[in-house]
Design a protein around this motif. Structure first.
Motif, PDB file in Angstrom:
ATOM      1  N   THR A 330     -99.984  98.415  33.485  1.00 51.52           N
ATOM      2  CA  THR A 330     -99.808  99.508  32.521  1.00 51.52           C
ATOM      3  C   THR A 330    -100.240 100.842  33.116  1.00 51.52           C
ATOM      4  O   THR A 330     -99.546 101.857  32.967  1.00 51.52           O
ATOM      5  N   ALA A 331    -101.392 100.831  33.800  1.00 52.55           N
ATOM      6  CA  ALA A 331    -101.891 102.067  34.413  1.00 52.55           C
ATOM      7  C   ALA A 331    -100.917 102.582  35.453  1.00 52.55           C
ATOM      8  O   ALA A 331    -100.663 103.792  35.551  1.00 52.55           O
ATOM      9  N   GLY A 332    -100.339 101.666  36.237  1.00 48.79           N
ATOM     10  CA  GLY A 332     -99.384 102.077  37.255  1.00 48.79           C
ATOM     11  C   GLY A 332     -98.129 102.689  36.659  1.00 48.79           C
ATOM     12  O   GLY A 332     -97.608 103.684  37.166  1.00 48.79           O
ATOM     13  N   LEU A 333     -97.641 102.092  35.566  1.00 52.82           N
ATOM     14  CA  LEU A 333     -96.449 102.635  34.909  1.00 52.82           C
ATOM     15  C   LEU A 333     -96.706 104.023  34.332  1.00 52.82           C
ATOM     16  O   LEU A 333     -95.875 104.928  34.469  1.00 52.82           O
ATOM     17  N   LEU A 334     -97.856 104.216  33.698  1.00 54.47           N
ATOM     18  CA  LEU A 334     -98.171 105.523  33.122  1.00 54.47           C
ATOM     19  C   LEU A 334     -98.361 106.577  34.213  1.00 54.47           C
ATOM     20  O   LEU A 334     -97.908 107.715  34.081  1.00 54.47           O
ATOM     21  N   ALA A 335     -99.011 106.186  35.295  1.00 48.69           N
ATOM     22  CA  ALA A 335     -99.260 107.135  36.377  1.00 48.69           C
ATOM     23  C   ALA A 335     -97.993 107.485  37.133  1.00 48.69           C
ATOM     24  O   ALA A 335     -97.893 108.568  37.724  1.00 48.69           O
ATOM     25  N   SER A 336     -96.989 106.592  37.105  1.00 49.42           N
ATOM     26  CA  SER A 336     -95.755 106.844  37.858  1.00 49.42           C
ATOM     27  C   SER A 336     -95.008 108.064  37.335  1.00 49.42           C
ATOM     28  O   SER A 336     -94.180 108.637  38.034  1.00 49.42           O
ATOM     29  N   GLY A 337     -95.315 108.478  36.107  1.00 54.77           N
ATOM     30  CA  GLY A 337     -94.672 109.665  35.546  1.00 54.77           C
ATOM     31  C   GLY A 337     -94.911 110.903  36.374  1.00 54.77           C
ATOM     32  O   GLY A 337     -94.083 111.823  36.406  1.00 54.77           O
ATOM     33  N   PHE A 338     -96.046 110.940  37.083  1.00 54.87           N
ATOM     34  CA  PHE A 338     -96.358 112.103  37.920  1.00 54.87           C
ATOM     35  C   PHE A 338     -95.306 112.274  39.005  1.00 54.87           C
ATOM     36  O   PHE A 338     -94.825 113.380  39.256  1.00 54.87           O
ATOM     37  N   ALA A 339     -94.920 111.170  39.652  1.00 54.14           N
ATOM     38  CA  ALA A 339     -93.916 111.241  40.716  1.00 54.14           C
ATOM     39  C   ALA A 339     -92.505 111.391  40.147  1.00 54.14           C
ATOM     40  O   ALA A 339     -91.662 112.065  40.736  1.00 54.14           O
ATOM     41  N   PHE A 340     -92.237 110.764  38.981  1.00 57.57           N
ATOM     42  CA  PHE A 340     -90.900 110.823  38.390  1.00 57.57           C
ATOM     43  C   PHE A 340     -90.479 112.250  38.070  1.00 57.57           C
ATOM     44  O   PHE A 340     -89.296 112.582  38.092  1.00 57.57           O
ATOM     45  N   MET A 341     -91.433 113.123  37.777  1.00 59.47           N
ATOM     46  CA  MET A 341     -91.114 114.492  37.421  1.00 59.47           C
ATOM     47  C   MET A 341     -90.386 115.229  38.544  1.00 59.47           C
ATOM     48  O   MET A 341     -89.744 116.247  38.314  1.00 59.47           O
ATOM     49  N   ASN A 342     -90.472 114.703  39.774  1.00 60.77           N
ATOM     50  CA  ASN A 342     -89.802 115.346  40.905  1.00 60.77           C
ATOM     51  C   ASN A 342     -88.312 115.547  40.662  1.00 60.77           C
ATOM     52  O   ASN A 342     -87.711 116.506  41.149  1.00 60.77           O
ATOM     53  N   LEU A 343     -87.702 114.608  39.939  1.00 59.57           N
ATOM     54  CA  LEU A 343     -86.253 114.646  39.747  1.00 59.57           C
ATOM     55  C   LEU A 343     -85.794 115.926  39.061  1.00 59.57           C
ATOM     56  O   LEU A 343     -84.706 116.443  39.342  1.00 59.57           O
ATOM     57  N   VAL A 344     -86.606 116.436  38.135  1.00 62.96           N
ATOM     58  CA  VAL A 344     -86.217 117.657  37.420  1.00 62.96           C
ATOM     59  C   VAL A 344     -87.096 118.852  37.760  1.00 62.96           C
ATOM     60  O   VAL A 344     -86.638 119.999  37.727  1.00 62.96           O
ATOM     61  N   ALA A 345     -88.373 118.595  38.084  1.00 62.41           N
ATOM     62  CA  ALA A 345     -89.313 119.709  38.258  1.00 62.41           C
ATOM     63  C   ALA A 345     -89.014 120.521  39.512  1.00 62.41           C
ATOM     64  O   ALA A 345     -88.995 121.758  39.470  1.00 62.41           O
ATOM     65  N   ARG A 346     -88.757 119.849  40.610  1.00 64.17           N
ATOM     66  CA  ARG A 346     -88.541 120.587  41.855  1.00 64.17           C
ATOM     67  C   ARG A 346     -87.265 121.429  41.806  1.00 64.17           C
ATOM     68  O   ARG A 346     -87.276 122.594  42.187  1.00 64.17           O
ATOM     69  N   PRO A 347     -86.129 120.871  41.327  1.00 65.47           N
ATOM     70  CA  PRO A 347     -84.955 121.737  41.147  1.00 65.47           C
ATOM     71  C   PRO A 347     -85.223 122.884  40.172  1.00 65.47           C
ATOM     72  O   PRO A 347     -84.710 123.998  40.365  1.00 65.47           O
ATOM     73  N   SER A 348     -86.018 122.632  39.128  1.00 63.46           N
ATOM     74  CA  SER A 348     -86.345 123.694  38.170  1.00 63.46           C
ATOM     75  C   SER A 348     -87.112 124.821  38.845  1.00 63.46           C
ATOM     76  O   SER A 348     -86.848 126.007  38.591  1.00 63.46           O
ATOM     77  N   GLY A 349     -88.062 124.466  39.727  1.00 67.95           N
ATOM     78  CA  GLY A 349     -88.804 125.488  40.457  1.00 67.95           C
ATOM     79  C   GLY A 349     -87.899 126.350  41.318  1.00 67.95           C
ATOM     80  O   GLY A 349     -88.059 127.573  41.389  1.00 67.95           O
ATOM     81  N   GLY A 350     -86.924 125.698  41.972  1.00 62.71           N
ATOM     82  CA  GLY A 350     -85.951 126.459  42.755  1.00 62.71           C
ATOM     83  C   GLY A 350     -85.088 127.347  41.888  1.00 62.71           C
ATOM     84  O   GLY A 350     -84.794 128.500  42.246  1.00 62.71           O
ATOM     85  N   PHE A 351     -84.691 126.838  40.736  1.00 64.34           N
ATOM     86  CA  PHE A 351     -83.870 127.625  39.801  1.00 64.34           C
ATOM     87  C   PHE A 351     -84.645 128.838  39.295  1.00 64.34           C
ATOM     88  O   PHE A 351     -84.114 129.961  39.232  1.00 64.34           O
ATOM     89  N   PHE A 352     -85.907 128.630  38.905  1.00 67.58           N
ATOM     90  CA  PHE A 352     -86.740 129.761  38.459  1.00 67.58           C
ATOM     91  C   PHE A 352     -86.831 130.817  39.552  1.00 67.58           C
ATOM     92  O   PHE A 352     -86.757 132.019  39.285  1.00 67.58           O
ATOM     93  N   SER A 353     -86.993 130.356  40.792  1.00 73.87           N
ATOM     94  CA  SER A 353     -87.130 131.275  41.924  1.00 73.87           C
ATOM     95  C   SER A 353     -85.860 132.097  42.120  1.00 73.87           C
ATOM     96  O   SER A 353     -85.914 133.309  42.354  1.00 73.87           O
ATOM     97  N   ASP A 354     -84.707 131.446  42.026  1.00 73.97           N
ATOM     98  CA  ASP A 354     -83.428 132.150  42.152  1.00 73.97           C
ATOM     99  C   ASP A 354     -83.234 133.157  41.021  1.00 73.97           C
ATOM    100  O   ASP A 354     -82.667 134.236  41.216  1.00 73.97           O
ATOM    101  N   THR A 355     -83.690 132.793  39.828  1.00 74.55           N
ATOM    102  CA  THR A 355     -83.370 133.556  38.624  1.00 74.55           C
ATOM    103  C   THR A 355     -84.367 134.677  38.335  1.00 74.55           C
ATOM    104  O   THR A 355     -83.973 135.810  38.016  1.00 74.55           O
ATOM    105  N   PHE A 356     -85.646 134.370  38.442  1.00 76.93           N
ATOM    106  CA  PHE A 356     -86.681 135.304  37.991  1.00 76.93           C
ATOM    107  C   PHE A 356     -87.456 135.979  39.122  1.00 76.93           C
ATOM    108  O   PHE A 356     -88.365 136.775  38.861  1.00 76.93           O
TER     109      PHE A 356
END
Length: 488
Positions: A330-356
């Protein structure tokens, strides 16, 4: 201001190149972290102690720091197509060496050599920078980094099942070896399909090899100063493997490592001097000038962002398990969310950089992750578990979006040296992980999060010295004419 990257438009060569690149990066991370989900099998097969397992984890990242510097130089000189292909093919042999090791010494050697594949990330930064204009490069780099980085999570989700499919005592060996087969075939495929630049574009190469060209004596001394943390991190790793810690190295071997690191530092300084002596003494033409403080600030930003991600991903499952009395699964599944965010967070950071704006976006994201870690430092057993998970996910978004914002700026500093700049920035991410994980051995989890938050506050101040990329960078064509490249 920005143009979103349509990843489904496969009719466009830049989009096809983006997919070729992130899949290559994804495979390098699958290979690099193929051992992690199978450690229980490896421990049983070799009857390893906790100290020996910890030593393998350190060895897995040790070579990545210098490898990113070296690969950055190679990609600037020979191009992403050739270097990525060879890296994938070479990683297959390191992978097979580890998979079919017959002793702990062989395991340790090939885990150390396998760290070289972690430098693959640097190659795609130069490749994507060649294929996408400034208004899209941030989001494209974010997609490349975020989707490729997911390779470690993919390995964790698939390899244990693959080992069961193979079955028997050696199922784990064949599962790991399979990732090497994948790397080998994709390395050949990448060489056939990829191209360094769009048709008709020039691939600019550094005038000299061995180090970054800088524009002033002040930048020269700052460059040397910024190489020191790389060697300090490697010295800390050597100390962790010494007889007084994990005891993988003898006293003599540890001392030898320290001497080798000093010699390598002196050699690198001599190479930096050789590359820069002539043009600094004669004066650098305005056309070739750039400010090294841009590189230095991005180094520290990646130290805080990617460095903290690697460290937190390593300790978060145990943190959840002990804080909330959860099972390991259970702990491993809950903690895996930290790495899963890469799928959307990193592209979002690039998008913010391009835009703002590059500087504004990075500043906000660094400030956000500092607040995020301050919140995590308050988490204890009295918290509502879903609130702790939400706090973790929110913090991870700022961390990984910050990584995307860092590499949205890297290709806009000096085109012909993008690989070397990316290599240095990427290496600082690993340095950050070493520093934070070392700190964790001396303090509790709450203090650990506070240390990251404090370092992020310092980094926020450093980032304010960045100058927003504006106008155009200039590169000289082989015939002596000048090409202008938009950076805004």
């Amino acid at each position: 201001m920005s143009s979103p990257v349509n990843v489904l438009d496969l009719s466009r060569p830049p989009i096809r190149t983006l997919h070729l690149a992130w899949v290559a990066f994804f495979i390098t991370f699958v290979v690099w972290f193929s051992h992690a989900p199978l450690m229980a099998h490896i421990r049983e097969a070799f009857d390893l102690s906790d100290q020996q397992l910890k030593a393998l984890l350190i060895l897995n990242v040790a070579l990545t720091i210098p490898a990113r510097i070296v690969v950055g130089m190679l990609v600037d000189r020979f191009g992403p197509r050739l270097v990525f292909s060879w890296l994938l093919v070479l990683s297959a042999f390191f992978c097979w060496g580890f998979a079919f090791a017959t002793s702990y010494e062989m395991l340790a050697l090939f885990r150390f050599l396998g760290g070289f594949v972690g430098a693959g990330f640097v190659i795609g930064i130069r490749l994507i920078g060649e294929w996408f204009p400034a208004r899209q490069v941030g989001m494209a780099q974010g997609i490349y980094g975020g989707w490729g980085n997911f390779g470690s999570a993919a390995a964790a989700m698939t390899l244990p099942s693959l080992a069961l499919v193979y079955g028997g005592d050696d199922g784990w060996r064949y599962a790991i070896a399979s990732t090497g087969v994948l790397a080998l075939f994709y390395g050949v495929f990448f060489y056939i399909k990829a191209r360094n630049t769009p048709k008709g574009s020039t691939y600019f190469k550094p005038k000299r090899s061995g180090g970054l060209e800088v524009s002033s004596w002040r930048d020269f001394y700052l460059y040397i100063a910024m190489t020191l943390p790389l060697y300090i991190a490697l010295a800390v790793m050597s100390w962790r493997l010494s007889p007084g810690n994990l005891a993988l190295l003898s006293e003599t071997a540890t001392l030898s490592m320290y001497i080798v690191l000093v010699v390598l530092f002196v050699f690198q300084v001599s190479q930096i001097w050789r590359v820069n002596r002539e043009h600094l003494n004669s004066g650098v033409p305005e056309i070739d000038r750039y400010k090294f403080k841009q590189v230095a600030a991005l180094d520290w930003a990646y130290f805080v962002t990617f460095g903290s991600e690697l460290a937190v991903v390593s300790m978060l499952p145990l943190f959840f398990m002990e804080t909330f009395a959860l099972s390991a699964v259970t702990a491993g599944l809950l903690a895996s969310g930290f790495a899963f965010m890469n799928l959307v967070a990193r592209p979002s950071g690039g998008f913010f950089s391009d835009t703002f704006g590059r500087k504004r976006s990075l500043s906000v994201l660094i400030a956000g992750l500092a607040v995020g870690y301050l919140v995590l430092a308050q988490v204890d057993g009295g918290w509502w578990l879903p609130a702790a998970v939400i706090a973790t996910m929110a913090c991870s978004f700022f961390v990984q979006a910050g990584e995307g914002a860092v590499f949205a700026m890297v290709p806009l500093i000096k085109r012909r040296m993008t690989g070397q700049i990316a290599g240095m920035v990427g290496a600082f991410g690993n340095v950050g992980a070493v520093v934070y994980l070392t700190a964790l051995t001396f303090v509790d989890a709450s203090t650990f999060f506070l240390i990251i938050a404090g370092s992020a506050a310092v980094c926020f101040f450093i980032v304010q010295f960045i100058e927003e990329p504006r106008g155009q960078m200039q590169e000289t064509l082989p015939d002596g004419s000048v090409q202008l490249i938009d950076v805004a």
